[in-house]
Design a protein around this motif. Structure first.
Motif, PDB file in Angstrom:
ATOM      1  N   ILE A  19      -9.250   6.062  14.305  1.00 23.08           N
ATOM      2  CA  ILE A  19     -10.284   7.072  14.097  1.00 23.08           C
ATOM      3  C   ILE A  19      -9.681   8.460  14.298  1.00 23.08           C
ATOM      4  CG2 ILE A  19     -12.362   8.066  15.173  1.00 23.08           C
ATOM      5  CD1 ILE A  19     -13.472   5.265  15.376  1.00 23.08           C
ATOM      6  N   GLY A  20      -9.969   9.343  13.375  1.00 23.98           N
ATOM      7  CA  GLY A  20      -9.457  10.708  13.458  1.00 23.98           C
ATOM      8  C   GLY A  20      -8.223  10.954  12.612  1.00 23.98           C
ATOM      9  N   ASP A  21      -7.538   9.868  12.178  1.00 23.74           N
ATOM     10  CA  ASP A  21      -6.384  10.050  11.299  1.00 23.74           C
ATOM     11  C   ASP A  21      -6.829  10.778  10.033  1.00 23.74           C
ATOM     12  OD1 ASP A  21      -4.682   8.723  13.008  1.00 23.74           O
ATOM     13  OD2 ASP A  21      -4.271   7.029  11.662  1.00 23.74           O
ATOM     14  N   ARG A  22      -6.010  11.732   9.630  1.00 22.83           N
ATOM     15  CA  ARG A  22      -6.326  12.489   8.426  1.00 22.83           C
ATOM     16  C   ARG A  22      -5.571  11.933   7.227  1.00 22.83           C
ATOM     17  NH1 ARG A  22      -8.802  17.665   9.672  1.00 22.83           N
ATOM     18  NH2 ARG A  22     -10.402  17.059  11.152  1.00 22.83           N
ATOM     19  N   GLY A  23      -6.065  12.251   6.036  1.00 20.18           N
ATOM     20  CA  GLY A  23      -5.393  11.773   4.822  1.00 20.18           C
ATOM     21  C   GLY A  23      -5.746  12.616   3.619  1.00 20.18           C
ATOM     22  N   PHE A  24      -5.032  12.366   2.539  1.00 24.18           N
ATOM     23  CA  PHE A  24      -5.328  13.013   1.263  1.00 24.18           C
ATOM     24  C   PHE A  24      -6.158  12.090   0.399  1.00 24.18           C
ATOM     25  CE2 PHE A  24      -1.052  15.200   1.836  1.00 24.18           C
ATOM     26  CZ  PHE A  24      -1.612  16.421   2.186  1.00 24.18           C
ATOM     27  N   PHE A  25      -7.078  12.686  -0.343  1.00 18.56           N
ATOM     28  CA  PHE A  25      -7.842  11.972  -1.366  1.00 18.56           C
ATOM     29  C   PHE A  25      -7.201  12.351  -2.693  1.00 18.56           C
ATOM     30  CE2 PHE A  25     -11.203  10.883  -4.256  1.00 18.56           C
ATOM     31  CZ  PHE A  25     -12.042   9.990  -3.608  1.00 18.56           C
ATOM     32  N   TYR A  26      -6.660  11.347  -3.386  1.00 21.49           N
ATOM     33  CA  TYR A  26      -5.889  11.587  -4.611  1.00 21.49           C
ATOM     34  C   TYR A  26      -6.584  10.966  -5.814  1.00 21.49           C
ATOM     35  CZ  TYR A  26      -1.878  11.097  -7.872  1.00 21.49           C
ATOM     36  OH  TYR A  26      -1.042  11.134  -8.959  1.00 21.49           O
ATOM     37  N   HIS A  27      -6.739  11.755  -6.868  1.00 20.74           N
ATOM     38  CA  HIS A  27      -7.316  11.235  -8.108  1.00 20.74           C
ATOM     39  C   HIS A  27      -6.210  10.672  -8.993  1.00 20.74           C
ATOM     40  CE1 HIS A  27     -11.409  13.578  -8.167  1.00 20.74           C
ATOM     41  NE2 HIS A  27     -11.482  12.433  -7.517  1.00 20.74           N
ATOM     42  N   SER A  28      -6.218   9.352  -9.179  1.00 19.38           N
ATOM     43  CA  SER A  28      -5.216   8.736 -10.054  1.00 19.38           C
ATOM     44  C   SER A  28      -5.737   8.715 -11.481  1.00 19.38           C
ATOM     45  CB  SER A  28      -4.887   7.323  -9.582  1.00 19.38           C
ATOM     46  OG  SER A  28      -6.023   6.496  -9.641  1.00 19.38           O
ATOM     47  N   ASN A  29      -4.799   8.508 -12.396  1.00 19.13           N
ATOM     48  CA  ASN A  29      -5.129   8.381 -13.817  1.00 19.13           C
ATOM     49  C   ASN A  29      -5.637   9.679 -14.434  1.00 19.13           C
ATOM     50  OD1 ASN A  29      -4.869   6.245 -15.757  1.00 19.13           O
ATOM     51  ND2 ASN A  29      -5.685   4.913 -14.175  1.00 19.13           N
ATOM     52  N   GLU A  30      -6.841  10.081 -14.034  1.00 21.70           N
ATOM     53  CA  GLU A  30      -7.385  11.352 -14.506  1.00 21.70           C
ATOM     54  C   GLU A  30      -7.161  12.389 -13.425  1.00 21.70           C
ATOM     55  OE1 GLU A  30     -11.534  11.574 -16.150  1.00 21.70           O
ATOM     56  OE2 GLU A  30     -11.306   9.404 -15.992  1.00 21.70           O
ATOM     57  N   GLY A  31      -6.411  13.403 -13.751  1.00 20.59           N
ATOM     58  CA  GLY A  31      -6.162  14.434 -12.759  1.00 20.59           C
ATOM     59  C   GLY A  31      -4.780  14.302 -12.161  1.00 20.59           C
ATOM     60  N   LYS A  32      -4.528  13.113 -11.571  1.00 23.31           N
ATOM     61  CA  LYS A  32      -3.266  12.890 -10.875  1.00 23.31           C
ATOM     62  C   LYS A  32      -2.978  14.031  -9.918  1.00 23.31           C
ATOM     63  CE  LYS A  32      -1.786  11.993 -14.877  1.00 23.31           C
ATOM     64  NZ  LYS A  32      -1.023  11.851 -16.104  1.00 23.31           N
ATOM     65  N   GLU A  33      -3.912  14.245  -9.004  1.00 22.28           N
ATOM     66  CA  GLU A  33      -3.751  15.350  -8.065  1.00 22.28           C
ATOM     67  C   GLU A  33      -4.482  15.086  -6.761  1.00 22.28           C
ATOM     68  OE1 GLU A  33      -5.254  18.539 -10.421  1.00 22.28           O
ATOM     69  OE2 GLU A  33      -7.326  17.824 -10.346  1.00 22.28           O
ATOM     70  N   VAL A  34      -3.962  15.739  -5.726  1.00 21.90           N
ATOM     71  CA  VAL A  34      -4.598  15.696  -4.412  1.00 21.90           C
ATOM     72  C   VAL A  34      -5.742  16.696  -4.426  1.00 21.90           C
ATOM     73  CG1 VAL A  34      -4.280  16.189  -1.958  1.00 21.90           C
ATOM     74  CG2 VAL A  34      -2.474  15.007  -3.225  1.00 21.90           C
ATOM     75  N   VAL A  35      -6.959  16.197  -4.180  1.00 21.70           N
ATOM     76  CA  VAL A  35      -8.129  17.064  -4.304  1.00 21.70           C
ATOM     77  C   VAL A  35      -8.873  17.318  -2.995  1.00 21.70           C
ATOM     78  CG1 VAL A  35      -8.552  16.579  -6.735  1.00 21.70           C
ATOM     79  CG2 VAL A  35      -9.546  15.081  -4.992  1.00 21.70           C
ATOM     80  N   GLY A  36      -8.581  16.527  -1.966  1.00 21.81           N
ATOM     81  CA  GLY A  36      -9.339  16.715  -0.733  1.00 21.81           C
ATOM     82  C   GLY A  36      -8.653  16.146   0.489  1.00 21.81           C
ATOM     83  N   ILE A  37      -9.196  16.528   1.653  1.00 24.55           N
ATOM     84  CA  ILE A  37      -8.727  16.022   2.941  1.00 24.55           C
ATOM     85  C   ILE A  37      -9.830  15.115   3.496  1.00 24.55           C
ATOM     86  CG2 ILE A  37      -7.919  16.623   5.261  1.00 24.55           C
ATOM     87  CD1 ILE A  37      -6.185  17.931   3.132  1.00 24.55           C
TER      88      ILE A  37
END
Length: 145
Positions: A45-63
């Motif tokens: 609990i509390g670990d942070r991460g990236f939310f990544y859009h695969s296929n469409e976008g192919k980019e890190v969009v959120g924490i």
DNA sequence: GCCAACGTTGGC
DNA sequence: GCCAACGTTGGC
């Protein structure tokens, strides 16, 4: 604290949908790969991460942040499949594309670059900070618990 | 839409 | 326990 990266096809589960769940968060269902599941077993609990859009976008969009540790995946028939719950923490104002990540020498060892098929993966602390900076996010904000 | 990379399955 | 066949993911 450890850092992670979660891939999702926006057509299936997008950052907007994740944000709509607010602080309650949502189960990260659908992982049917042992390596990815085993990484989720290590999450706290509390670990942070990236939310990544695969296929469409192919980019890190959120924490995102882990809000519930490993438990059975309610979408799975077989109890061997487990997952965590995560919540959206903040946007990445300048989404960091895979192309930009590949162009950074400091990020050449990222799992995202070297194992494109793993849908849940660890991110090193310095890699996490670097991608935050590239995305216009203050690493101190993104990385504090 | 194609295909490379990777994982899983099942025959032997 | 090996490996060929097959399925899936995800970048291009």
């Amino acid at each position: 604290m450890r850092y992670w990266l979660y891939k999702s096809e926006p057509a299936t589960w997008s950052w907007d949908q994740q944000k709509a769940k607010g602080d309650v968060g949502e189960e990260w269902t659908g992982v049917r790969n042992y390596q990815a599941r085993n990484f989720m077993r290590e999450m706290k609990i509390g670990d942070r991460g990236f939310f990544y859009h695969s296929n469409e976008g192919k980019e890190v969009v959120g924490i995102v942040e882990v809000v519930r540790e490993i438990h059975p995946d309610s979408s799975a028939d077989d109890p061997k499949w487990e997952c965590v719950d995560i919540k959206a923490v903040m946007d990445v104002p300048n989404p960091v594309t895979l192309d930009r990540i590949k162009g950074e020498d400091k990020l050449k060892d990222m799992v995202l670059v070297n194992n494109s098929r793993l849908s849940v993966q660890p991110v090193a602390e310095d890699e996490f900070a670097h991608v935050c900076t590239m995305g216009g996010v203050d690493p101190k904000q993104a990385m504090k618990g």
